[in-house]
Design an enzyme around this catalytic site. Structure first.
Site, mmCIF file in Angstrom:
data_model
loop_
_atom_site.group_PDB
_atom_site.id
_atom_site.type_symbol
_atom_site.label_atom_id
_atom_site.label_comp_id
_atom_site.label_asym_id
_atom_site.label_seq_id
_atom_site.Cartn_x
_atom_site.Cartn_y
_atom_site.Cartn_z
ATOM 1 N N GLY C 201 33.405 10.703 62.260
ATOM 2 C CA GLY C 201 34.370 9.975 63.147
ATOM 3 C C GLY C 201 35.201 8.943 62.783
ATOM 4 N N LEU C 227 33.960 18.281 65.962
ATOM 5 C CA LEU C 227 34.523 17.216 64.793
ATOM 6 C C LEU C 227 33.706 16.991 64.030
ATOM 7 C CD1 LEU C 227 37.104 15.386 64.956
ATOM 8 C CD2 LEU C 227 35.463 13.417 65.727
ATOM 9 N N ASP C 228 34.599 17.143 62.520
ATOM 10 C CA ASP C 228 33.665 16.657 61.096
ATOM 11 C C ASP C 228 32.484 17.399 60.955
ATOM 12 O OD1 ASP C 228 35.932 14.768 60.922
ATOM 13 O OD2 ASP C 228 34.580 13.154 61.681
ATOM 14 N N ASP C 229 32.648 18.692 61.630
ATOM 15 C CA ASP C 229 31.095 19.327 61.560
ATOM 16 C C ASP C 229 31.645 20.510 60.811
ATOM 17 O OD1 ASP C 229 28.486 19.740 62.010
ATOM 18 O OD2 ASP C 229 28.920 21.392 63.144
#
Lengths: 284, 284, 284, 284
Positions: C201, C227-229
């Site tokens: 995040g 997101l960001d995964d």
């Protein structure tokens, strides 16, 4: 440009040193921002760096030497004062490999290196366009077997004319003369592309490859009259394996050289490096 | 003890090598668990490690050499076969510093080192109690200026009697004779307490301290007739600063020596190390 | 541009796979330059990368699929073939922070990144002069709360027009829509300025500072709808201490971001990355 | 045991602090061996650690508090004094995994950890023989779902009886109650087997494996009432790849856990750690 002053001290260690220096600064209303000191018990040496805000400091820096003299004498201090409002003036020497130059100029532009760069000297034309992109004057002084003395004389003339404080050898592939080195003590920083003292001298990556080491390194150091022997400011390493050919070593090495050189230069410009006994103290 | 076999190969590189070896193994119903290979283009060399499950392998290992001979000859393979059901037999040589010995014995007990340790040889009594705690036979063979040849003869007698495959010098502070080293090629692993080739020879930490390096290192390598010059298996480094006195270097160095030596030993025991041109390939 | 082909394979693991593939290549006279494989025992998965010289290879690549089909079917191979003579086409998305862009463009120019860069897209004007220095077309597409869909449509139009293979988010400060991400699976690489999954995040350096961690990190990963995964390609860390203020974290972080992103991009361009189960295999 | 005293100070930052403290020490003839300070500009906080030789110090330490009170009051100092002649008393809690215990006991014996260890508490018998080898009293207090309160009461009784200063959780696999944690503020050090805040809670290696990270970590921290949330003293990481199965992560993790925990413990015992705002300052 910072509105601070930095005092760097080395002296024989004895009681009362910190008190004397702290008192002096307090009497002139210094607001200390950073202070770091180191005692080398083996050498009985005291080393200190203190930086303070000039905002409310009541002693004009031009009177500092006189006011500080009694303390310096009584405690046998070897000291220097750096005025943060005066930006250091840095010259870069470069040959054909441009990775360190690119890195330094970008860091300078983005504000990481608190200095002016009024001069780039090269023995080749290759990096002129890059220098121009960053708006830095670029001078070519060719060097060959015959004209080395003349070339160095011309370099010195330019360095003098531009009032250069620090010379950074950003993969400059010429060995400087003993006289040249002696003229700029602790004012020339070189990046050597090995983990010194391993592979000092020429072609370190090739020799590292042949020896079969598992890590390669880079070393940022002050230049002295003895090749690759000056005080080390910073070193770092990268892991390699049998899968890395010479070209891979060169590529990994470039990344190392950039970060190691830029750290060494920044710490010098921040007046964080003290030299003693051919070693450095790098204050945090 | 693993029910696998491992084949290590080096040869001149040419087409069809992988196909020939893979076919041979497939014909005998090998279930390949790990395979890794490396081409050294510069040397035109092919290096390979392949490990397979013996569960359903139809060729008894004692017949492997005969069955594999045609392929080996046609492709000029230099090869060896390791039987995972036979545990290597390792001897440890140690002097007074016990940190590497403590580390190896604990790792052995906890299952990290797939070998038997039937013998510890020391030139001092100091570590006897530790050896006994781990239930390992401990023999003291004092060494001095006069009895070196006799001491080595006695060491060799014990190594033969215990059918030792690998000798680990866990900070053994005696230089082995040329003859002794020649007798165990690629079968003696030493931990040198510096980042070789920097500071080869004696007292590396003291010399690192004097040179003012910013990183110290350790090197695990095979022992050859030339001191500190054998093929490097593993190296690592730790950061130091001006705050670290000699004693701090020694302490940080001990942690380095332990992990570097144990990695080199484990990789050797896993038959993952191939030597060529005084360098190592360590297969992943 | 290299005169080689690279085959990437994943399949259920079983006997004879290597033999079948090696035979096929040998029959068409392939000179194998690199081969690497990995067995994931837990998932019963076989993963392989093999690169060979096209010089004497007798099978035209346009006929490869047909010729390889029987093997692929018999062994349930999931495979793709990369032609080294065709340079990948990479677009860079950037906002105001330019350190990653500077780094990528310099590496591209110096030959470290084997690709063409026909397009830089930014939501700001700031880096136009830099793009022009390197001769790369630069398009500004402003993005705000209202026009996101239109902006992405325009981006896609440009990506299509330039036949882009890979999108690199070089600190592009806009979150891409789910649809956009889904359109380019394993074809968008992002640099996240933390050691994922820590501090996913926004504002990771600030949160790292507040938590008082002793290391900061950066993560290069493929972008997925979450997101960001996405699958992590590369990560690295740098040491910090209580002396480092937020600005120091940002500066150390920039150096991390540059090297981590450039490694991830280079490995992707070298066709060394295979994704499975939201993880990556990066072949050596 | 060292014949030194260490003063640790935190206070609002303002002019004259260093001078006041240095003067006080000088007046009592202190020979300063180490001094380190830190200004947190954002928090307007001054933090200091100073250690001096007691040899010629003229103020008996039992009178220190009284003599220092005027300065402490005037400058709003939060301070504590540590007497180097008094060894800290450390208890170790351990379950079945013994690698951290082995490491701590060996380091203690070899002089790396300046403390007494009068007590090991375990919820299992497994490590008794090891404790006995090092001559440390070993007490088993089984813990299960029903007897946790009684178990902790018994633990506290023993900790009191042995006048324990520091509790080290060397992979102790029970969560301590809020009350227990609150009773020993900044006096319990835990090793968490991940790079916090990533993978806080249970089974971090398994979750790291599933997420596909490229580095694993370990964190030494003070225990607070909130699980895995206390001030971080030290962290480190190790590189992993797709070739590492869960067991490899566990093994690499053990080496990390040992060095990270031992550093955190040693720094605590050297009185080098100051906590503020749920973070630590670790003086060099």
């Amino acid at each position: 440009m910072k509105n601070t002053a930095t005092l760097l001290i080395s002296s024989p260690d004895h009681k009362g040193l910190v008190a004397a220096i702290a008192d002096f600064l307090y009497q002139h209303n210094a607001n200390i921002l950073h202070a770091d000191q180191h005692q080398d018990a083996q050498e009985n040496l005291f080393l200190m760096r203190v930086e303070w805000d000039l905002e409310e400091f009541t002693l004009p820096l031009e009177q500092f030497a006189e006011a500080f003299a009694p303390i310096a004498e009584r405690h046998q201090l070897d000291w220097r004062l750096e005025d943060g409002r005066r930006r250091s003036r840095m010259a870069i020497f470069v040959s054909r490999f441009d990775h360190c130059l690119v890195d330094l100029l970008y860091r300078h532009q983005s504000g990481e290196l608190p200095c002016d760069i009024p001069l780039i000297i090269s023995n080749h034309e290759d990096t002129r366009r890059l220098a121009e992109f960053y708006g830095i004057p670029f001078v070519v002084i060719p060097v060959n077997g015959d004209n080395k003395a003349e070339a160095e004389a011309e370099q010195q003339r330019l360095l003098d004319a531009h009032q250069i404080d620090l010379i950074v050898l950003a993969r400059y592939m010429q060995v400087l003369s003993t006289e040249f080195c002696a003229r700029y003590p602790q004012r020339i920083i070189n990046i050597h592309h090995s983990f010194l003292p391993a592979f000092h001298g020429a072609r370190p990556y090739h020799r590292a490859f042949e020896r079969g080491v598992k890590l390669i390194g880079a070393t940022g150091h002050y230049v002295t009259e003895i090749l690759d022997d000056g005080p080390i400011i910073e070193q770092d390493v990268a892991r390699i394996s049998h899968r890395d050919a010479i070209d891979d070593l060169l590529q990994k090495g470039r990344d190392l050289e950039k970060v190691v050189l830029s750290r060494a230069v920044r710490w010098h410009l921040d007046h964080r490096v003290l030299v003693y006994k051919n070693k450095t103290v790098v204050f945090d």
